[in-house]
Design an enzyme around this catalytic site. Sequence first.
Site, PDB file in Angstrom:
ATOM      1  N   MET A 148      49.215  73.328  59.745  1.00  0.00           N
ATOM      2  CA  MET A 148      49.087  74.753  60.187  1.00  0.00           C
ATOM      3  C   MET A 148      50.226  75.732  59.573  1.00  0.00           C
ATOM      4  SD  MET A 148      47.528  75.086  64.158  1.00  0.00           S
ATOM      5  CE  MET A 148      48.976  74.784  64.918  1.00  0.00           C
TER       6      MET A 148
ATOM      7  N   LEU B 267      56.026  74.503  57.530  1.00  0.00           N
ATOM      8  CA  LEU B 267      56.260  72.933  57.317  1.00  0.00           C
ATOM      9  C   LEU B 267      57.583  72.515  57.329  1.00  0.00           C
ATOM     10  CD1 LEU B 267      54.128  72.468  53.828  1.00  0.00           C
ATOM     11  CD2 LEU B 267      53.367  72.420  56.232  1.00  0.00           C
TER      12      LEU B 267
ATOM     13  N   HIS C  27      55.828  66.997  58.213  1.00  0.00           N
ATOM     14  CA  HIS C  27      54.642  67.338  57.070  1.00  0.00           C
ATOM     15  C   HIS C  27      55.033  66.492  55.831  1.00  0.00           C
ATOM     16  CE1 HIS C  27      54.487  71.100  59.893  1.00  0.00           C
ATOM     17  NE2 HIS C  27      53.256  70.213  60.173  1.00  0.00           N
TER      18      HIS C  27
ATOM     19  N   LYS D  71      53.556  61.976  66.159  1.00  0.00           N
ATOM     20  CA  LYS D  71      54.285  63.045  67.149  1.00  0.00           C
ATOM     21  C   LYS D  71      52.878  63.480  68.012  1.00  0.00           C
ATOM     22  CE  LYS D  71      56.381  67.165  68.258  1.00  0.00           C
ATOM     23  NZ  LYS D  71      55.509  67.986  68.344  1.00  0.00           N
TER      24      LYS D  71
HETATM   25  O1  PAF Z   1      48.244  69.042  64.019  1.00  0.00           O
HETATM   26  C1  PAF Z   1      48.052  70.178  63.413  1.00  0.00           C
HETATM   27  O2  PAF Z   1      48.953  70.779  62.594  1.00  0.00           O
HETATM   28  C2  PAF Z   1      47.048  70.745  63.665  1.00  0.00           C
HETATM   29  O3  PAF Z   1      46.433  70.414  65.033  1.00  0.00           O
HETATM   30  C3  PAF Z   1      45.928  70.441  62.623  1.00  0.00           C
HETATM   31  C4  PAF Z   1      45.602  68.771  62.678  1.00  0.00           C
HETATM   32  C5  PAF Z   1      46.306  70.891  61.490  1.00  0.00           C
HETATM   33  C6  PAF Z   1      44.587  71.126  62.958  1.00  0.00           C
HETATM   34  O4  PAF Z   1      44.732  72.352  63.027  1.00  0.00           O
END
Ligand code: PAF
Length: 281
Positions: A27, A30, A34, A146
């Site tokens: 989402m 970052l 990520h 997490k």
């Molecule tokens: O973990 C996340 O950032 C969100 O839940 C995901 C997997 C990108 C779905 O929107």
Amino acid sequence: MQVVETVAQVVAACREARRPLGLVPTMGALHEGHLSLVRRARLENATVAASVFVNPAQFGPREDLAAYPRDLQRDLDLLRAEGTDLVFAPPLEEVYPPGFDTYVEPGEVAINLEGAHRPGHFRGVATVVTKLFAILRPDRAYFGQKDGQQVAVVRRLNADLDLGVEVVVCPTVRESDGLAMSSRNVYLNPEERRAATVLYRALCRARDLYQQGERDAARLRRAMEEVLRQEPLARTDYVSIADPDTIQELERVEGPAMASLAVRIGRTRLIDNFLLGRDLS
Ligand code: PAF
């Protein structure tokens, strides 16, 4: 790095991409957590794709959708630096066009813990993850431990709907004092940031007791609660010792277990977990 906004563009790019293709769904906002997923995907795949989409369907009406941190340019710079090949950053209407009316409803695995405190959250996660899998057709998809219950929900839906994606789960990345990296950590003021380490300390307490041979789940939960009670800024939503696949609470820890907790520090809700008796795969 190719950056595309439409489903048609990303479908075309994935059709031409060298395989295997690894997808890192995000989402945005970052952080190192990520980026560790992107690095793992880079090691294991010929093509690395990431999605950046703040999914409104997984936010409740009183949650932080409007305030959720967004900085696409910064995210793209970070993804480029890690060697990402393709980024799908769609606008809302591309994922949920007018008339959109089909959702993926996960079952028992989504009822407890986050599911109980955030009604509808996993329906939103399951729907968008299923759509991303259908659109990009990745060979592998990368998620962080997490969000332990999210991992269980995604594994379940991937198996139940025969989506055929290899779900790869990577370890939680932590700050030097143990706080799990999260896009929501930016909401914490300095005093709250200090208090937020209580989640890690509570999990360490459960892990230490488990390593000393404690198998009574109620005692492990109580030990975490005791640590949390010592932090005046912490308000506990739940502490749990559950099966990491079904997310059902355990009485005794005879096999793998997930110690997890959700705690509010000021207005910020944080979650974290440790796996007991299981390594990540
Ligand atoms: O973990 C996340 O950032 C969100 O839940 C995901 C997997 C990108 C779905 O929107």
